[in-house]
Design an enzyme around this catalytic site. Structure first.
Site, PDB file in Angstrom:
ATOM      1  N   SER A 170       1.048  -1.252   0.018  1.00 25.46           N
ATOM      2  CA  SER A 170      -0.345   0.356   0.164  1.00 25.46           C
ATOM      3  C   SER A 170       1.480   1.292   0.153  1.00 25.46           C
ATOM      4  O   SER A 170       0.714   2.051  -0.139  1.00 25.46           O
ATOM      5  CB  SER A 170      -0.941  -0.155   0.967  1.00 25.46           C
ATOM      6  OG  SER A 170      -0.184   0.308   2.502  1.00 25.46           O
TER       7      SER A 170
ATOM      8  N   LYS B 216      -0.661   5.360   6.654  1.00 24.34           N
ATOM      9  CA  LYS B 216      -0.791   5.779   5.550  1.00 24.34           C
ATOM     10  C   LYS B 216       0.060   6.802   5.516  1.00 24.34           C
ATOM     11  O   LYS B 216       0.317   7.755   6.285  1.00 24.34           O
ATOM     12  CB  LYS B 216      -1.859   5.838   5.389  1.00 24.34           C
ATOM     13  CG  LYS B 216      -2.609   4.747   5.477  1.00 24.34           C
ATOM     14  CD  LYS B 216      -2.525   3.829   4.301  1.00 24.34           C
ATOM     15  CE  LYS B 216      -3.179   2.306   3.561  1.00 24.34           C
ATOM     16  NZ  LYS B 216      -2.399   1.245   3.770  1.00 24.34           N
TER      17      LYS B 216
END
Length: 157
Positions: free
Chosen positions: A33, A76
């Site tokens: 990711s 993230k």
């Protein structure tokens, strides 16, 4: 992006328990990711634990408790702060690319750098600041790729 602390014996030898629990820690990140910022096969990073979540900035890399699986810590990039208006999903995969949301007070919007492989705010919405556990400061392993993380975010008015 899977995120896990480095083995405690290594961390305790390098940092000592008080530093490792409250100030900074060495952690391992792996998964697709956050590619290309981070390798899919795993890297060691320094995570700052002693942070003021109200001073976080767009573009910074944060760790937080996953809203989808509270047993996991994920990493993230911040792409929205309280009061920002963000496009829910610019790719149009999870929501129409015309759908926008205002980030509520005490929340952030986070996305992975590799959108097709990231489960992030596009799926679960704004993340409460209370779930934020730290901020990534630097990649320390492998040595050849060691670097301090800089914001790559460009704000568009």
């Amino acid at each position: 992006m899977s995120f896990r602390p480095a083995p405690s014996s290594l961390e305790n030898r390098l940092l000592g328990p008080p530093l490792g629990e409250h100030v900074l820690t060495i952690s391992v990140v792996e998964g697709p990711s956050m590619f290309p910022t981070m390798s899919m096969t795993g890297e060691a990073v320094l995570e700052l634990k002693w942070i003021d979540p109200r001073r976080l900035q767009r573009g910074e890399l944060v760790t937080y408790i996953s809203p989808l699986d509270p047993s996991r810590i994920v990493c993230k990039r911040i792409t929205g702060l309280p009061g920002d208006i963000v496009c829910v999903d610019p790719t149009g995969e999870y929501a129409p690319s015309t759908e926008h949301v205002v980030i509520p007070r005490n929340h952030i919007w986070v996305t992975g750098d590799n959108l097709p492989w990231s489960r992030d705010s596009r799926m679960y919405g704004p993340v409460p600041l209370g779930l934020v556990k730290g901020k990534l400061y630097a990649r320390i392993w492998p040595w050849r790729d060691a670097t301090i993380f800089r914001s790559t975010f460009e704000f568009i008015d």
